[in-house]
Scaffold this motif. Structure first.
Motif, short mmCIF file in Angstrom:
data_model
loop_
_atom_site.label_atom_id
_atom_site.label_comp_id
_atom_site.label_asym_id
_atom_site.label_seq_id
_atom_site.Cartn_x
_atom_site.Cartn_y
_atom_site.Cartn_z
N THR A 62 0.84 -1.20 0.00
CA THR A 62 0.00 0.00 0.00
C THR A 62 0.87 1.25 0.00
OG1 THR A 62 -1.59 -1.25 1.28
CG2 THR A 62 -1.94 1.13 1.18
N SER A 96 1.22 4.08 -2.93
CA SER A 96 1.03 5.51 -2.63
C SER A 96 2.22 6.34 -3.07
CB SER A 96 0.86 5.73 -1.13
OG SER A 96 -0.34 5.17 -0.74
N GLU A 107 -9.01 9.02 -7.06
CA GLU A 107 -10.07 8.02 -7.28
C GLU A 107 -9.82 6.82 -6.38
OE1 GLU A 107 -12.65 8.28 -9.26
OE2 GLU A 107 -12.10 9.98 -10.56
N GLN A 108 -10.68 6.65 -5.36
CA GLN A 108 -10.47 5.55 -4.41
C GLN A 108 -10.49 4.20 -5.12
OE1 GLN A 108 -9.21 5.99 -1.45
NE2 GLN A 108 -9.03 3.74 -1.47
N GLU A 109 -11.37 4.09 -6.12
CA GLU A 109 -11.52 2.83 -6.84
C GLU A 109 -10.20 2.46 -7.54
OE1 GLU A 109 -14.65 1.30 -10.24
OE2 GLU A 109 -14.57 3.42 -9.69
N ARG A 166 -7.13 3.57 -6.67
CA ARG A 166 -6.12 3.24 -5.66
C ARG A 166 -6.30 1.80 -5.17
NH1 ARG A 166 -3.81 8.24 -3.55
NH2 ARG A 166 -2.59 6.88 -2.21
N SER A 167 -7.55 1.44 -4.84
CA SER A 167 -7.78 0.10 -4.27
C SER A 167 -7.44 -0.98 -5.28
CB SER A 167 -9.23 -0.10 -3.85
OG SER A 167 -9.74 1.04 -3.28
N ALA A 168 -7.82 -0.77 -6.54
CA ALA A 168 -7.59 -1.82 -7.54
C ALA A 168 -6.09 -2.04 -7.73
CB ALA A 168 -8.26 -1.44 -8.86
N GLU A 176 -3.63 -1.18 -5.64
CA GLU A 176 -3.04 -1.68 -4.38
C GLU A 176 -3.29 -3.18 -4.21
OE1 GLU A 176 -3.68 2.51 -1.98
OE2 GLU A 176 -4.79 0.71 -1.31
N ALA A 177 -4.52 -3.61 -4.52
CA ALA A 177 -4.84 -5.03 -4.35
C ALA A 177 -4.01 -5.88 -5.30
CB ALA A 177 -6.33 -5.25 -4.60
N GLN A 235 -1.12 -8.67 -4.31
CA GLN A 235 -1.18 -10.04 -4.79
C GLN A 235 0.12 -10.42 -5.51
OE1 GLN A 235 -4.58 -10.75 -7.31
NE2 GLN A 235 -4.41 -12.98 -7.16
#
Ligand code: NAD
Length: 490
Positions: A441, A445, A461-463, A465-467, A469-470, A474
């Protein structure tokens, strides 16, 4: 014996060669950046125009960096071989359109005089993305770039392509010669408009009048260029020389496919490249979007994931479990919906061709080569597509995996803990960022803060960042090979 004008006649009959009188050819084009791609693409189209009898379009090639191309080609009168390869075999063509090779740093004045020659009507470029000295996310000239600062201080002996172009424009203007057309053949979005923007700004910084002259008088048609051209290896040099029966110090390896779509805006005149298969259109944007997003977006994704999974070439990567499914899913499910309809283009046939071209076993296109300069490539190849998907409220997991794979690669250490030779203008900064963080993470960032790459919108865009980061988490936990097989069968 070396390939040259004199030895041409001893070539085997199967090798295509210039059948025109090369001594009658005059300079009509100056090309900046005579790398492998130019020699397999624009130079081949121009070779056909010369063979058709129009001898006004000889190419004077200039390298702005090293002497290697000139050193290889000058002793062979500028001749070299293009080897088009696929699973069915190889076709050899000796190309004669390169009539002179210059090395800019050795003699900048000679290059400027050639660019100012009134017989020269086109200045074309393949100087890689970073050769435009601009910010890839905004398209603005990077006014703090060391080469730009140098060229503004010493306009008569420039270093950058931009500095050479603007000084040549100024000289032609002073001499009353017709302005040339600038033809960018690099993989940049709106390459002509991007070039126009940076040269206009540079000219403005030199002198306001010169800025207006460039804005009003210099045509910069955009182009879409497509032919896969890996770097030549020593083994390639040997096999081609053996087939020729003559030594060619720098043959070019490529595929049979070639495409060139050009905006028809050449006030000073141009070669009839359509005779060699080029397409002239009024607006190249939709073609370019199709190519940057489907071909280049897939290529970069394959390069980063493939390299991390230990594959040397794109075709090796395509034959490893899961990769072909991932790439066809990326194109069909995530990219295609962002492209406009193109009359006369069958997108599903285009994508089927791409899958075959990526799998071409005869092209040893190294993942490491495509991985180069990611900071300059990721915006147009993956991030703009993601922006469109976010606007449409549509998912983009495979594109996010491509971005995460770039971050993982650019952090500079591979899955076995070995250092990666990352070639990128930001390589050192990216490596430092990676060393200063402790989790995926934080790593994501740190990269998102690179405004030149991500702009200011995407990191908000949180979406997004999350995609990313995930996917990065992985990749770091399971490795690239396992991540790919998991992503295709969730
Ligand atoms: P290459 O390494 O053979 O040649 C790169 C050329 O760019 C060299 O002449 C080098 O001197 C010059 N160059 C590099 N950095 C520069 C800078 N900062 N300023 C000025 N000149 C600079 O690479 P290539 O295969 O010829 O690719 C060049 C470009 O062509 C790519 O970046 C891309 O935009 C475009 N292109 C390549 C391919 C391909 O398959 N190779 C396909 C489509 C488009």
């Amino acid at each position: 014996q070396r390939l040259s004008n004199v030895t041409l006649k001893s070539l085997p009959a199967s090798v295509q060669r210039p059948i025109y009188d090369r001594t009658a050819v005059t300079p009509g084009i100056v090309h900046l950046g005579i790398g492998a791609f130019h020699r397999a693409h624009q130079a081949v189209y121009t070779d056909t125009v010369l063979a058709d009898g129009d001898d006004r379009w000889g190419i004077v090639g200039a390298s702005l960096r090293s002497t290697d191309t000139r050193d290889a080609l000058a002793p062979q009168d500028g001749l070299y071989t293009v080897a088009a390869r696929d699973g069915d075999g190889e076709r050899l063509r000796v190309v004669g359109s390169s009539i002179d090779q210059l090395v800019a740093p050795e003699d900048p004045e000679h290059l400027l005089e050639t660019m100012a020659d009134p017989r020269v009507k086109v200045i074309s470029l393949t100087v890689t993305e970073k050769g435009y000295c601009h910010s890839p996310s905004s398209g603005d000239l990077d006014e703090g770039h060391p080469d730009i600062r140098h060229d503004l201080a010493m306009p008569g002996s420039p270093r950058s392509a931009i500095g050479f172009i603007v000084e040549a424009v100024a000289r032609r203007r002073a001499a009353g010669a017709t302005p040339f057309t600038l033809l960018s053949c690099d993989n940049l979005p709106a390459n002509g408009r991007t070039l126009k923007r940076v040269v206009t700004r540079f000219a403005e910084l030199r002198d306001r009048d010169l800025g207006s002259f460039v804005a009003d008088e210099i045509a910069c048609p955009s182009t879409m260029v497509d032919r896969i051209v890996p770097a030549t290896t020593d083994a390639d040099r040997q096999t081609v020389s053996k087939s020729l029966g003559l030594t060619d110090a720098w043959p070019i390896m490529t595929e049979p496919f070639s495409q060139w779509v050009i905006e028809d805006d050449f006030p000073a005149g141009r070669p009839q490249w359509e005779a060699a298969g080029a397409t002239f259109v009024s607006n190249v944007d939709p073609y370019e979007l199709m190519k940057l997003r489907l071909l280049n977006g897939s290529h970069s994704t394959l390069a980063y994931l493939g390299y991390l999974a230990g594959h040397e070439t794109v075709s090796d990567t395509m034959s490893a479990p899961g990769f072909a499914v991932l790439i066809s899913g990326l194109m069909d499910e995530e990219v295609t919906s962002t492209l406009p309809q193109l009359p006369g283009i069958d997108l599903s046939a285009y994508k089927t061709d791409l899958m075959a071209r990526f799998s071409n076993p005869a092209l040893r296109h190294r993942t490491w080569q495509i991985a180069m300069d990611g900071s300059q490539k990721i915006p147009q190849r993956l991030l703009n597509t993601i922006r469109d998907r976010i606007k449409a409220g549509a998912p983009f997991a495979r594109l996010a995996l491509g971005v995460a794979a770039w971050i993982r690669y650019a952090s500079g250490v591979d899955e076995k803990g070995a250092v990666i030779d990352v070639r990128d203008p930001f390589a050192a900064a990216m490596r430092r960022q990676a060393e200063s963080v402790t989790s995926p993470t934080e790593l994501a960032s740190a990269f998102f803060n690179m405004e030149q790459v991500f702009g200011t919108d995407l990191p908000r865009e949180q979406e997004f960042r999350s995609a990313v980061e995930a996917a990065l988490a992985q990749l770091m936990r399971d490795g690239a090979a396992a991540t790919v097989t998991q992503v295709i069968s969730p």
